[in-house]
Design a protein around this motif. Structure first.
Motif, mmCIF file in Angstrom:
data_model
loop_
_atom_site.group_PDB
_atom_site.id
_atom_site.type_symbol
_atom_site.label_atom_id
_atom_site.label_comp_id
_atom_site.label_asym_id
_atom_site.label_seq_id
_atom_site.Cartn_x
_atom_site.Cartn_y
_atom_site.Cartn_z
ATOM 1 N N LEU A 49 0.857 -1.196 0.000
ATOM 2 C CA LEU A 49 0.000 0.000 0.000
ATOM 3 C C LEU A 49 0.884 1.234 0.000
ATOM 4 N N GLU A 50 0.283 2.389 -0.345
ATOM 5 C CA GLU A 50 1.035 3.630 -0.167
ATOM 6 C C GLU A 50 1.300 3.774 1.329
ATOM 7 N N ASP A 51 2.465 4.305 1.669
ATOM 8 C CA ASP A 51 2.852 4.344 3.082
ATOM 9 C C ASP A 51 2.349 5.649 3.717
ATOM 10 N N ARG A 52 1.019 5.781 3.740
ATOM 11 C CA ARG A 52 0.451 7.046 4.210
ATOM 12 C C ARG A 52 -0.985 6.781 4.627
ATOM 13 N N CYS A 53 -1.280 7.083 5.865
ATOM 14 C CA CYS A 53 -2.635 6.899 6.378
ATOM 15 C C CYS A 53 -3.501 8.054 5.887
ATOM 16 N N CYS A 54 -4.753 7.738 5.522
ATOM 17 C CA CYS A 54 -5.625 8.791 4.981
ATOM 18 C C CYS A 54 -6.238 9.631 6.102
ATOM 19 N N HIS A 55 -5.931 9.347 7.360
ATOM 20 C CA HIS A 55 -6.409 10.200 8.448
ATOM 21 C C HIS A 55 -5.468 11.396 8.602
ATOM 22 N N ARG A 56 -4.374 11.246 9.280
ATOM 23 C CA ARG A 56 -3.451 12.364 9.480
ATOM 24 C C ARG A 56 -2.090 12.114 8.823
ATOM 25 N N THR A 57 -2.093 11.280 7.786
ATOM 26 C CA THR A 57 -0.938 11.039 6.897
ATOM 27 C C THR A 57 0.244 10.300 7.548
ATOM 28 N N ALA A 58 0.072 9.733 8.732
ATOM 29 C CA ALA A 58 1.202 9.002 9.346
ATOM 30 C C ALA A 58 1.623 7.840 8.444
ATOM 31 N N LYS A 59 2.872 7.447 8.543
ATOM 32 C CA LYS A 59 3.360 6.310 7.763
ATOM 33 C C LYS A 59 2.761 5.021 8.329
ATOM 34 N N LEU A 60 2.102 4.269 7.457
ATOM 35 C CA LEU A 60 1.505 3.001 7.908
ATOM 36 C C LEU A 60 2.580 2.010 8.343
ATOM 37 N N SER A 61 3.787 2.174 7.805
ATOM 38 C CA SER A 61 4.868 1.244 8.176
ATOM 39 C C SER A 61 5.258 1.390 9.644
ATOM 40 N N LYS A 62 4.772 2.441 10.306
ATOM 41 C CA LYS A 62 5.045 2.587 11.749
ATOM 42 C C LYS A 62 4.047 1.777 12.574
ATOM 43 N N GLY A 63 3.050 1.207 11.889
ATOM 44 C CA GLY A 63 2.027 0.458 12.614
ATOM 45 C C GLY A 63 2.363 -1.021 12.717
ATOM 46 N N TRP A 64 1.314 -1.836 12.777
ATOM 47 C CA TRP A 64 1.508 -3.281 12.937
ATOM 48 C C TRP A 64 0.407 -4.041 12.200
ATOM 49 N N CYS A 65 0.550 -5.367 12.150
ATOM 50 C CA CYS A 65 -0.442 -6.188 11.453
ATOM 51 C C CYS A 65 -1.415 -6.791 12.453
ATOM 52 N N ARG A 66 -2.671 -6.954 12.013
ATOM 53 C CA ARG A 66 -3.698 -7.598 12.853
ATOM 54 C C ARG A 66 -4.591 -8.397 11.931
ATOM 55 N N ASN A 67 -4.593 -9.689 12.066
ATOM 56 C CA ASN A 67 -5.426 -10.573 11.230
ATOM 57 C C ASN A 67 -5.250 -10.297 9.738
ATOM 58 N N GLY A 68 -4.058 -10.034 9.308
ATOM 59 C CA GLY A 68 -3.802 -9.815 7.884
ATOM 60 C C GLY A 68 -4.104 -8.402 7.412
ATOM 61 N N ASN A 69 -4.528 -7.519 8.325
ATOM 62 C CA ASN A 69 -4.721 -6.100 7.986
ATOM 63 C C ASN A 69 -3.551 -5.302 8.558
ATOM 64 N N ILE A 70 -3.470 -4.031 8.161
ATOM 65 C CA ILE A 70 -2.424 -3.185 8.734
ATOM 66 C C ILE A 70 -3.094 -2.087 9.556
ATOM 67 N N VAL A 71 -2.556 -1.893 10.765
ATOM 68 C CA VAL A 71 -3.131 -0.943 11.714
ATOM 69 C C VAL A 71 -2.210 0.271 11.796
ATOM 70 N N CYS A 72 -2.777 1.474 11.601
ATOM 71 C CA CYS A 72 -1.955 2.684 11.702
ATOM 72 C C CYS A 72 -1.566 2.881 13.171
ATOM 73 N N GLY A 73 -0.293 3.203 13.388
ATOM 74 C CA GLY A 73 0.211 3.341 14.751
ATOM 75 C C GLY A 73 -0.218 4.634 15.428
ATOM 76 N N TYR A 74 -0.842 5.561 14.694
ATOM 77 C CA TYR A 74 -1.193 6.854 15.272
ATOM 78 C C TYR A 74 -2.536 6.791 16.013
ATOM 79 N N HIS A 75 -3.625 6.398 15.299
ATOM 80 C CA HIS A 75 -4.931 6.314 15.962
ATOM 81 C C HIS A 75 -5.633 4.984 15.700
#
Ligand code: FES
Ligand code: CO
Length: 353
Positions: A49-75
């Protein structure tokens, strides 16, 4: 040619990273200037995916995986492998999730690596018939970031005139500077190039090539896969095949990820994996040192007359012609790096006083 400024280059597959690296969680990578995040979905398949959350633009790569999805580390907003927003932890359950997403890119797993194409691919990933053939072993040789252009590495590997100089401390013979000629056949994916070269065999090379002769001729049947993959198939007189496959994945202009795999039709008892890694690492370090000193903007339109050439540069010239044709077929012009400011220009002088 500035790779990041040529949209058609987004239409090829590039090797990004070993699939095992995703087992520890989401990983960032920049492909052709585009920051992406890679992770494993619920089936263990790679997603990009693009490495940018559509909420406040944080890098998704700073998050983690949950059941095969990616969770943004910001909110905690959560995206599926296709980039659809599937969960906003702060929303009440009954409220519909906004139609929002992160852009998704095509992925494949091949040869132990995750490959990504940013736009609809023009060709499939280069085929390596030896992969999976029980007569061959596959060795991961290295995965390194270099400060050069992908085309520089491609043209270097078909340049027979550099061995005697760049590789004088490994297999090159500085007393034999005249290069052998390549027979080149163009293909839809690039070209095939065949030649016989004489190489020097220091003691360890004898083990690598299965011969004790101080000099041997090796048969090279090489392939260039547009834009930035190559296969060097060396056959030693002993019958041992040493097949190097590279992808020079463009990270940014003048910066590449070099992926190198080796296929050999011998066994660990004949020559150990570590000896093979060390031998090719010594050779590629010689190439790297000189390639990082070249201008990272390898111009494909030689009408610009930026470089002078000799006959052994022919494979590289053909690569440039094919790449220029590719740009034109897709209604693109080459975007070179901006010319350096000429300090002696009148405008400059006026500014200086
Ligand atoms: Fe990603 Fe807020 S920035 S959830
Ligand atoms: Co070299």
């Amino acid at each position: 040619m500035l790779a990041t400024k040529q949209p058609v280059l987004r239409r090829f597959w590039y090797a990004i990273m070993p699939i095992e690296q995703l087992e520890s969680g989401p990983q960032p990578f920049t492909l052709l200037g585009e920051p992406i995040v890679l992770f494993l979905d619920a089936k263990g398949e790679p997603a990009a995916l693009e490495d940018r959350c559509c909420h406040r633009t944080a890098k998704l790569s700073k998050g983690w995986c949950r059941n095969g999805n990616i969770v943004c580390g910001y909110h905690g907003w959560e995206y599926d492998r296709d980039g659809m927003l599937v969960m906003i932890p702060q929303f009440p359950f009954e409220q519909p999730i906004p139609d929002a997403r992160a852009r998704a890119f095509r992925t494949k797993t091949r040869y132990g690596y995750v490959w990504v194409a940013l736009d609809e691919p023009l060709h499939d990933i280069p085929d390596i018939p030896e992969d999976g053939d029980p007569a061959y072993r596959r060795i991961f040789q290295f995965y390194d970031t270099w400060n050069t252009a992908a085309l520089r590495l491609m043209e270097n590997s078909f340049d027979n005139a550099h061995f005697a100089f760049v590789h004088k401390n490994t297999f090159g013979d500085i007393d034999q500077p005249r290069p052998e000629k390549y027979e080149i056949v163009e293909t839809d994916y690039g070209f095939e190039a065949e030649t016989l070269i004489t190489v020097k065999n220091p003691p360890i090379a004898a083990k690598i090539s299965g011969t004790t002769e101080p000099y041997t001729k090796r048969h090279m049947r090489n392939k260039w896969f547009m834009p930035f993959c190559r296969r060097l198939d060396m056959e030693y007189p002993s019958g041992i095949r040493h097949i190097i496959f590279n992808c020079a994945t463009p990270i940014a202009d003048g910066k590449i990820q070099v992926v190198q795999l080796l296929f050999r039709n011998d066994t660990e008892a004949d020559c150990s994996t570590q000896e093979l890694i060390d031998w090719d690492a010594a050779i590629i370090a010689e190439d790297r040192d000189i390639l990082e000193s070249t201008d990272p903007d390898a111009i494909v339109d030689m009408g610009r007359k930026i470089e002078k050439h000799m006959p052994s540069d022919r494979p590289g010239m053909l690569m440039r012609k094919r790449l220029l044709d590719l740009l034109h077929e897709h209604n693109e012009e080459e975007v070179p790096k901006p010319m350096a400011m000429d300090a002696s220009a009148p405008e400059q002088r006026r500014l200086a006083v």
